[in-house]
Enzyme design. Sequence first.
Site, short mmCIF file in Angstrom:
data_model
loop_
_atom_site.label_atom_id
_atom_site.label_comp_id
_atom_site.label_asym_id
_atom_site.label_seq_id
_atom_site.Cartn_x
_atom_site.Cartn_y
_atom_site.Cartn_z
N GLU A 207 34.15 45.35 38.93
CA GLU A 207 35.32 45.11 39.79
C GLU A 207 36.52 44.68 38.97
OE1 GLU A 207 37.93 42.51 42.48
OE2 GLU A 207 36.98 42.15 40.55
N GLU A 208 36.28 43.82 37.98
CA GLU A 208 37.37 43.23 37.22
C GLU A 208 38.11 44.22 36.32
OE1 GLU A 208 38.53 40.48 37.85
OE2 GLU A 208 36.99 39.08 38.52
N ASP A 230 34.77 37.69 48.33
CA ASP A 230 35.37 37.39 47.02
C ASP A 230 36.00 36.00 47.05
OD1 ASP A 230 36.52 37.78 44.39
OD2 ASP A 230 36.65 39.92 44.82
#
Length: 350
Positions: A207-208, A230
Site C-alpha cells: 500500500e505504501e 487504516d
Amino acid sequence: MELEKLLEKLSNAHGISGYENNVKQIMEDEIRPYVDETRTDKMGNLIATKKGDGPTVMLAAHMDEIGLMVQYIDDKGFLHFVMIGGWFDQTLHSQRVIVHGSNAQLTGVIGSKPPHVMKEEDRNKPVKAEDMFIDIGAKDKEDAMKMGVDVGTAISMDRDFATLANGLVTCKAFDNRAGVAMLIDAMKQISETKVNATIYAVGTVQEEVGLKGARTSAFGLNPDVAIAVDVTFPGDHPGISKNDSALEMGKGAVITVVDASGRGLIADKNVVKWLKETAEENDIPYQLNVGCGGTTDATAIHLTREGIPSSTISVPTRYIHSPVEVLSLEDLRSCADLIAKAVQNIDKYF
C-alpha cells in the site's frame, strides 16, 4: 487475543512494502479461527473468507510498513540506502534500525557527517536521507556481505511497543498494523453472530508504494462494497491546525467522506450513510473526515472494474510515517466495533 496485545504483537513485527510475510503469518494465524478459509493470491495478499448469503464485502487492511533498502555497500562496510515509502528525511537521522540480512537480523544505526566538521551554512540545513548511511559495525564491504547483507536487503525501524499516559500507546508501524489488529478483532466479533453476507478480510501488500495489493485483490474479488481499514492524522497537537485536520484523538472512529481533497477517494454516499447510522445505532463514537492529504487502499479499490462503492474507517494516529506513532486504545476499540457492527447489518443497505 486482547486487542492491545494483538496490536503490540503486530507492531513489533517487521514487514516493509514487498516483504510482508512475517506480518501475514501473524494475521493468518490470528484470523483463521473466525473464517472459513484463507489463501494467499499471486501478489501476496492474504484473503480470509467467511461465507454467507447476500452481498459481498471487502475489508482491506494493508500489512506493510514504510522502511529502507540497501542500495549499495561502500568499501568501508557502510550501507547506503533508499527509502521505501513516504519518509520525512529528518525522522530517520540517528535512528536505530534492523537490517534483515540473509543470515540474521542485524542492528544498525543511521549516521551522517558530524556537525563538528560541517560548514556553518550546512549546519543550518536539514540533513537529507541521501547523505545518511547505516553503520552495522562491519570492518569493510566483504565483512558486511559475510553477515548476509547485500544490495536489496530490507531495513526496518528498531522500535518496540510502549505505553504512554491516558490510554495512549506508541510504536513504529501503527500505519497500518492498527488496521490489521482492528480487522482481526472485528472478524472475531462477526464470527459470533450470523451475518447475511460473504466477507473478504484482506491483508493487502505494498500500500505504501502505490496501493498495489488493494488494486489486484479487489479486481479478483469484485465485491459489492468495500471498506479500507487504516490510520489517519488528527489535528490536535502543536504544529498542525484544524484547517489541516479537524479530527481528534479520543473522539472515536473516523469515517472518510473525502480524502486528498477528492483526488483520492470521494466515498460512496450510501456507504457513508451505512457507517454513520451503524455508529449512531450502536452508540459508537465517530468523526467524519474531509481530508486534504493522504489516501488509503479505498482509492484503488473504488476505481476497480466498473467501480466499487467504498469508504475508509480509520483510527486517528499522531506522527504517522515516523518510528514513534501514537494512538488511543479507546479509538482503536471504536473502530473495531464499528467494522463488526456495520458488517452485521450490511444487508439493510446493499
